[in-house]
Design an enzyme around this catalytic site. Structure first.
Site, short mmCIF file in Angstrom:
data_model
loop_
_atom_site.label_atom_id
_atom_site.label_comp_id
_atom_site.label_asym_id
_atom_site.label_seq_id
_atom_site.Cartn_x
_atom_site.Cartn_y
_atom_site.Cartn_z
N CYS A 30 0.81 -1.22 0.00
CA CYS A 30 0.00 0.00 0.00
C CYS A 30 0.84 1.27 0.00
CB CYS A 30 -0.95 0.01 1.19
SG CYS A 30 -0.09 0.08 2.79
N CYS A 46 6.90 -11.30 7.79
CA CYS A 46 7.41 -12.63 7.46
C CYS A 46 8.86 -12.71 7.94
CB CYS A 46 7.32 -12.87 5.96
SG CYS A 46 7.99 -14.46 5.43
N SER A 290 -4.00 17.98 -30.02
CA SER A 290 -3.36 18.14 -31.32
C SER A 290 -4.36 18.70 -32.33
CB SER A 290 -2.82 16.80 -31.83
OG SER A 290 -3.85 15.83 -31.90
N ASP A 326 0.07 22.13 -35.57
CA ASP A 326 0.94 21.67 -36.65
C ASP A 326 0.75 22.51 -37.91
OD1 ASP A 326 2.93 19.78 -36.49
OD2 ASP A 326 1.92 18.37 -37.82
N ASP A 492 -7.85 14.45 -29.07
CA ASP A 492 -8.02 15.22 -30.29
C ASP A 492 -8.64 16.56 -29.94
OD1 ASP A 492 -6.93 13.27 -31.86
OD2 ASP A 492 -8.83 12.40 -32.48
N ASP A 731 -1.94 5.09 -34.25
CA ASP A 731 -2.42 4.65 -32.94
C ASP A 731 -2.34 3.13 -32.80
OD1 ASP A 731 -4.27 4.31 -34.92
OD2 ASP A 731 -5.88 5.42 -33.94
#
Length: 1030
Positions: A30, A46, A290, A326, A492, A731
Site C-alpha cells: 500500500c 514474514c 493536437s 501543426d 483530439d 495509434d
C-alpha cells in the site's frame, strides 16, 4: 536434515539475517509507512524473507487473502495480539502466542459471503490476492450515500467485527476514533475491481460459438464437394468468398472469449493519496491536444476542449495542457490567448458549482434541468452572467476566424508589430508560448490555474515531419523538458472532457501499487455528440467500443484508438515492463553437490547469474553519478532492484574503466533519445519531475531544441520510442509495439462518459474517415510490423495477436465482399445459381448456419448490453464501407507501398450546421460512391429481370427464384442507409453519380443480354434445308 530450510516461528527468537529489503520502512503493498510492533521494533510480517509489509496489510491478507507472504509464499504466522484466523489451530508451535479465548472462532461466514473476485498480483512469481477486490459489503460506499442512522449503524457493525477480531479495543469506542479507523481501513482497500460477465450470460455465448464453428466446417465441406457445374465460375467465386468470410469471422470472434468490465473507487483514491493535512500524492498528468488546420477544425471547438481540461477535477499544480498547432496558425495562437483570459472566470465557476460537462458550448446547450441538485441561491445569477460572458467570448473567436479568411499579402503581423513566424506553414521555426501557470496568471478568485502551453514544432523543406505521429512525439519531448509528468492524456482537438473526474478514473489503475507499473495505458471509449438518433452510418461504433474492446480487456488489454487515452510515459520511451522475478527453488545442504546439479538446481550457478545480472544495474548506478545527468537514479523498467556500491565493491577494478562505461552509456542514450541532456535526464526520473539545477529560461531553450526538425535524425524516435511512424493510423501501431514488449492496457468505462467528441455525420465525410483508417491498416499489413510475422519473440498473447491481425486484415475483405454482393445480380440475370438442387441434408446445414449466426448475435447483445438497432447499423455499414472505402484503401495502399504513389487526406470537418443534424443531409461528390450505387442498381435490375423471367416461364421457375431473390434482397437491405443518404433530404442525387451508375449497370446488362437473353432456348433436332425439291 529438513530443518535447514524450515520456517521459523515468530516466537522462537530465531531470525534470518535481515536483507536489504527489510531495511525499507515503506509497505510494498500500500506504499504506507510500516510502523512498529508491540515490542517497539520495526514490524516484520514474514520472518523467512522479511518482505516489507505493514501490519494492516498483513492482517488483511491473513483474514481476506491466501494468508501467504507475496515474496516467499510462506504462510504468515500469527503475531501476539493479532486476531486468529482459520488454520491457526493447526500450528501447535504457536500455541503459546495466543492470549484470546480458545473457543473464539473466526467468522467464517464473512469469507463465504465475499462478493468480489480476487485478482492475482504476481510479485516475485507468487500470488498476492488483494488488487481489484472488494471486501464484501463492509466498505462499499461513501458516507454521504447513507442517512445518519444508516451510517451509524454501519459503523457499529464494523466496530463489532473489529472488536471480535482484536483490531479494536472496547475502551476505544468513541465515535471519532471509530470513524477514523473506518476511513483508514477504507483507504487501504483496492482502487478498482474486475467484474466478470455472469456465467449465465457468457457460457451460452461460448457454446454457440463452438457450435457455429462446427456447423461452419461442415457447411464449407458441403459447398466444396457439391459444385454447380452449370455455373462453375460463379460457384468457385462464391466458395472462395465464403472461405474468406469464415477466416475473417474466426479472427473477429475468438478474441471475444473473455470479456470483462471494471469498476473504480474514486473515494478510496482520494483517501489514500489526498489525506487532510498532508501533501497531495496524486501523480501529475500532462494533457496533449493536437490540431492541424483551424479553418477545418474550428478554434471554438479547440477552445472548449482546452477549457474542459483547465477545469478538470484534479489538483491544479499537477495538470499541464499542451496544445500542438501543426499548421503554425496565428488564428489558433490568438484564440488560445482569448481562451486563457476566459478561463480565469470559467474555471472557478465550474469548480464552485460542480457543473458537468465543463466545456461551455456543450454545457449551455444541454436540454436538461440545470437547477437539479443546485442549492446555492447565487447559482442562477452567476450562470446567467457566465453564459453572457461565453457568448461574448464566442463573438471574439468568430471575429478572429473572419479575419483569418483573407491573409494579407505581407503576411500576418502580431500585436507588437513583428511578423508572425509561421506565415510559411512549411518553413518556420519552432514556437512555444506559455499562457497560464506562470506567476501572476491567477483566476478571478486569486487561485492558481493549470499551465497552458502553445507549441508549433519547427518545419523545414526536405524533412519528413510524419504528420500527427511526429507532432505527438514533439509534445512528448517538450512536456518532458517543461513538466515531465509520469502520465500523459492524449486528446483530439474535438474531444472534450465530459467527466471532470476522468483523470482520477485512470489513476485508479495507473497508481495501483500492484498492476500500475505494468500498464502502458488506460483507454476510454469514444462517445460522440451531434449524431442523429438512428445513427444512420454507425458513427458511434457502439459494437466496437462496447463489445470488442471489453473482450480485449480480458486478454492483454484494448487497442489504442488515437484519443481518450492516458499513457505511462515510461512505456512510450520503449522500456520493458517490470519483470516479476521467480522465487528461487528451495535447496538444502544435506544432499551432495552432484545431486543438486542433476536435479537442475545449484546455488552457485544462481549466484553467478545474480552477479552477472548486476552488471546492468552497476552501469546504471555509475551513470547516475555523472553530473551531466543531474544525479538522478536511473531505474530501468525491466529491473526492479538496484545493487548498492558496497555489494558490488569486489567487482570494481578501476575508475578509468568506470568512466569509460559511463561515457558509453551516455552515447547510447543520445543515440536512442537524441542530443538533449535535460531530456535524457528526465527520462531517467521514473516518477516524474524536473532535474535539479534547471531554471525556466534554460528549459524553454531546451524545449525549442527538442522540437527542431532535425532532432530525431539518427535516433529511435518513431521506430522504438514514442508514436511509431509508418502508417496513417499510428495509434494501432503504437499500441501494438507496447503489447509486444509485454505491457498490458486497461479499458475504463465510467458510468458518465469520460470524453465526448464530434463525428462526421454526412455520408461523404464518413466514408473518407473510414478510408483513412483502412489505408493505415493496409500500410501496417505491408510493413515489417504486421502482426502475422512481427513480435513472436516477445510477450504478445495469441488471442491479442488475432485481434491485431483482424485490425489490419479487414480491408482485404472488401474484395470477396464486392464479389459476393455482385453474384446475386448475376444469378438473377443469367438464370443460374451458385448452389445445385438442395437435398434435405443440405437444407439442414443451411438452416443450422443461419440459426447459429442469429443466436451468436442475440447472445452477444445479451451480455454486452448493446441495442439491436446499434448492432444492425454496424452490420449495414460493414457492407457499405466494405464495398467502397475499404476497396479503395486496398488499391491505394498497394500503390503507396509498392508503387510509391502517395495519397493525401483531407481532415474531416468538425463543425456542424446550425440546424440540428443539418450536416447529415449535406452531400459531397466522391468516387467512393460509385461501387455501392452500382451494386444497388444491379441488384434491383436483377430482381426485376428475375421476376419477369419467372412470370414468362410459368409456375415451375418460381422455386429456384426464391434463393436468388433472398441474396439480392440481403444486398439491398444492407445498402439501404447508403441509398437513403444518396437521395438526401430533397431526394436529389448528383447527376454525375447517376450517370456513372447507369453507365456501369447498362454495360453489365448488355453483357448479360449477349450471354443469356430472355428468349426461350430452342430444343429438338436442327432442321436445315436439304436441297431436294419436294
Amino acid at each position: 536434515m529438513a530443518a535447514s530450510h524450515s520456517h521459523f516461528p515468530c516466537g522462537s527468537g530465531e531470525h534470518l539475517p535481515p536483507t536489504r529489503q527489510s531495511a525499507s520502512k515503506v509497505c510494498r503493498v500500500c506504499s504506507d509507512q510500516i510502523g512498529h510492533g508491540e515490542d517497539g521494533k520495526l514490524f516484520v510480517a514474514c520472518h523467512v524473507c522479511s518482505f516489507p509489509v505493514c501490519q494492516p496489510c498483513y492482517e488483511y491478507e491473513r483474514s481476506e487473502g491466501n494468508q501467504c507472504c507475496p515474496q516467499c509464499n510462506t504462510r504468515y504466522k500469527r503475531h501476539n495480539g493479532c486476531p486468529r484466523v482459520v488454520g491457526d489451530d493447526e500450528e501447535h508451535s504457536d500455541a503459546d502466542d495466543f492470549h484470546d479465548d480458545p473457543d473464539e472462532k473466526y467468522d467464517a461466514n464473512h469469507l463465504e459471503n465475499k462478493d468480489y473476485k480476487e485478482q492475482q498480483w504476481h510479485q516475485k512469481g507468487q500470488a498476492f490476492s488483494s488488487a481489484g477486490s472488494v471486501a464484501g459489503k463492509e466498505f462499499e460506499g461513501e458516507k454521504e450515500f447513507f442517512s445518519n442512522g444508516e451510517w451509524e449503524e454501519r459503523l457499529e457493525q464494523w466496530k463489532a467485527r473489529q472488536e471480535k477480531r482484536g483490531l479494536l479495543n472496547k475502551e476505544e469506542g468513541k465515535d471519532e476514533q471509530v470513524e477514523d479507523d473506518y476511513v483508514l481501513a477504507e483507504a487501504r482497500q483496492p482502487l478498482w475491481r474486475k467484474v466478470p460477465i455472469s456465467s449465465s450470460l457468457i457460457n451460452p455465448y461460448r457454446i454457440v460459438i463452438m457450435m457455429r464453428l462446427f456447423i461452419l466446417v461442415f457447411f464449407l465441406h458441403f459447398r466444396v464437394l457439391t459444385p454447380a457445374y452449370d455455373a462453375y465460375p460463379l460457384w468457385l467465386a462464391s466458395v472462395i468468398c465464403e472461405v474468406w468470410f469464415a477466416l475473417s469471422w474466426i479472427l473477429d470472434q475468438f478474441p471475444k472469449w473473455f470479456p470483462i468490465t471494471r469498476e473504480t473507487y474514486l473515494d478510496r483514491l482520494s483517501m489514500r493519496f489526498e489525506r487532510e493535512g498532508e501533501p497531495n500524492l496524486l501523480a501529475p498528468v500532462d494533457v496533449y491536444v493536437s490540431t492541424v488546420d483551424p479553418l477545418k477544425e474550428p478554434p471554438i471547438i479547440t477552445a472548449n476542449t482546452v477549457l474542459s481540461i483547465l477545469a478538470v477535477d484534479y489538483p491544479v499544480e499537477k495538470v499541464c495542457c499542451y496544445v500542438s498547432d501543426d499548421g503554425a496558425s496565428m488564428l489558433l495562437f490568438d484564440a488560445l490567448s482569448e481562451t486563457s483570459e476566459f478561463a480565469r472566470r470559467w474555471v472557478p465557476f465550474c469548480k464552485k458549482y460542480s457543473i458537468e460537462p465543463r466545456a461551455p458550448e456543450f454545457y449551455f446547450s444541454q436540454k436538461i434541468d440545470y437547477l437539479k441538485d443546485k442549492v446555492l441561491p447565487t447559482f442562477v445569477k452567476e450562470r446567467r452572467a457566465m453564459k453572457r460572458e461565453y457568448e461574448e467570448f464566442k463573438v471574439k473567436i468568430n471575429s478572429l476566424v473572419a479575419k483569418a479568411q483573407k491573409k494579407p499579402e505581407e503576411g500576418w503581423v502580431m500585436q507588437d508589430g513583428t511578423p508572425w513566424p509561421g506565415n510559411n506553414t512549411r518553413d518556420h521555426p519552432g514556437m512555444i508560448q506559455v499562457y497560464l501557470g506562470s506567476g501572476g496568471a491567477l483566476d478571478v478568485e486569486g487561485k492558481e490555474l493549470p499551465r497552458l502551453v502553445y507549441i508549433s514544432r519547427e518545419k523545414r523543406p526536405g524533412y519528413n515531419h510524419h504528420k500527427k505521429a511526429g507532432a505527438m512525439n514533439a509534445l512528448v519531448r517538450v512536456s518532458a523538458v517543461l513538466s515531465n509528468a509520469p502520465f500523459m492524456l492524449n486528446l483530439d482537438c474535438d474531444h472534450y472532457i465530459n467527466n471532470s473526474k476522468a483523470i482520477r478514473e485512470a489513476m485508479c489503475f495507473l497508481m495501483d501499487p500492484q498492476i500500475g507499473k505494468k500498464l502502458c495505458y488506460v483507454q476510454f471509449p469514444q462517445r460522440f455528440d451531434g449524431i442523429d438518433r438512428h445513427d444512420r452510418y454507425a458513427n458511434r461504433n457502439i459494437v466496437f467500443f462496447d463489445i470488442n474492446m471489453k473482450a480485449l480487456d480480458g486478454i492483454q488489454g484494448p487497442v489504442y484508438v488515437g484519443t481518450g487515452c492516458v499513457f505511462n510515459r515510461q512505456a512510450l520511451y520503449g522500456y520493458d515492463p517490470p519483470v516479476s522475478e521467480k522465487r528461487p527453488k528451495m535447496t538444502c545442504d544435506c544432499w551432495p553437490a552432484w545431486c543438486c546439479c542433476c536435479c537442475g538446481g545449484s546455488r552457485k550457478s544462481k549466484s553467478k547469474k545474480k552477479s552477472g545480472g548486476g552488471g546492468g544495474g552497476l552501469l546504471s548506478r555509475l551513470y547516475t553519478k555523472k553530473k551531466k545527468m543531474m544525479g538522478k537514479n536511473y531505474v530501468r523498467k525491466g529491473s526492479e532492484s538496484l545493487f548498492d556500491l558496497e555489494e558490488i565493491e569486489e567487482g570494481l577494478e578501476g575508475y578509468d574503466e568506470l568512466e569509460k562505461s559511463s561515457l558509453m552509456s551516455q552515447k547510447k542514450f543520445e543515440k536512442r533519445f537524441g542530443q538533449s541532456p535535460v531530456f535524457i535526464a528526465s527520462t531517467l526520473i521514473e516518477k516524474g519531475g524536473l532535474p535539479e539545477g534547471t531554471n525556466s529560461q534554460s528549459l524553454i531553450k531546451e524545449a525549442i531544441h527538442v522540437i527542431s526538425c532535425g532532432y530525431e535524425e539518427k535516433t529511435e524516435w518513431g521506430k522504438e520510442i514514442g508514436w511509431i511512424y509508418g502508417s496513417v493510423t499510428e495509434d494501432i501501431l503504437t499500441g501494438f509495439k507496447m503489447h509486444c514488449r509485454g505491457w498490458k492496457s486497461v479499458y475504463c468505462m465510467p458510468k458518465r462518459a469520460a470524453f465526448k467528441g464530434s463525428a462526421p455525420i454526412n455520408l461523404s465525410d464518413r466514408l473518407h474517415q473510414v478510408l483513412r483508417w483502412a489505408l493505415g491498416s493496409v500500410e501496417i499489413f505491408l510493413s515489417r510490423h504486421c502482426p502475422l510475422w512481427y513480435g513472436y519473440g516477445g510477450k504478445l498473447k495469441w488471442l491479442e495477436r488475432l485481434a491485431y491481425t483482424n485490425t489490419i486484415v479487414y480491408p482485404f475483405t472488401s474484395l470477396p465482399l464486392l464479389a459476393y454482393c455482385t453474384i446475386p445480380a448475376v444469378c438473377l440475370l443469367t438464370g443460374k445459381f451458385i448452389i445445385p438442387t438442395l437435398t434435405n441434408l443440405a437444407s439442414v446445414w443451411f438452416m443450422a448456419l443461419f440459426i447459429s449466426i442469429i443466436l451468436t448475435g442475440v447472445l452477444e447483445l445479451r451480455w454486452s448490453g448493446v441495442s439491436l438497432e446499434d448492432w444492425w447499423r454496424n452490420e449495414q455499414f460493414w457492407v457499405i464501407g466494405g464495398v467502397s472505402a475499404h476497396l479503395f484503401a486496398v488499391f491505394q495502399g498497394l500503390l503507396k507501398v509498392l508503387g510509391g504513389v502517395d495519397t493525401n487526406f483531407t481532415v474531416t470537418a468538425k463543425a456542424a450546421d446550425d440546424a440540428e443534424f443539418g450536416e447529415l443531409y449535406l452531400f459531397k461528390w466522391t468516387t467512393l460512391l460509385i461501387p455501392p450505387t452500382t451494386l444497388i442498381i444491379l441488384n434491383m435490375v436483377g430482381v426485376v429481370a428475375g421476376v419477369s423471367d419467372a412470370i414468362n416461364n410459368g409456375y415451375g421457375s418460381w422455386g429456384p427464384l426464391f434463393g436468388k431473390l433472398f441474396f439480392a434482397f440481403w444486398v439491398i437491405v444492407h445498402l439501404y442507409p447508403f441509398l437513403k443518404g444518396l437521395m438526401g433530404r430533397q431526394n436529389r442525387t448528383p447527376t454525375i453519380v447517376v450517370l456513372w451508375s447507369i453507365l456501369l449497370a447498362s454495360i453489365f446488362s448488355l453483357i448479360w443480354v449477349r450471354i443469356d437473353p430472355f428468349l426461350p432456348k430452342q430444343t429438338g433436332p436442327v432442321l436445315k434445308q436439304c436441297g431436294v425439291e419436294c
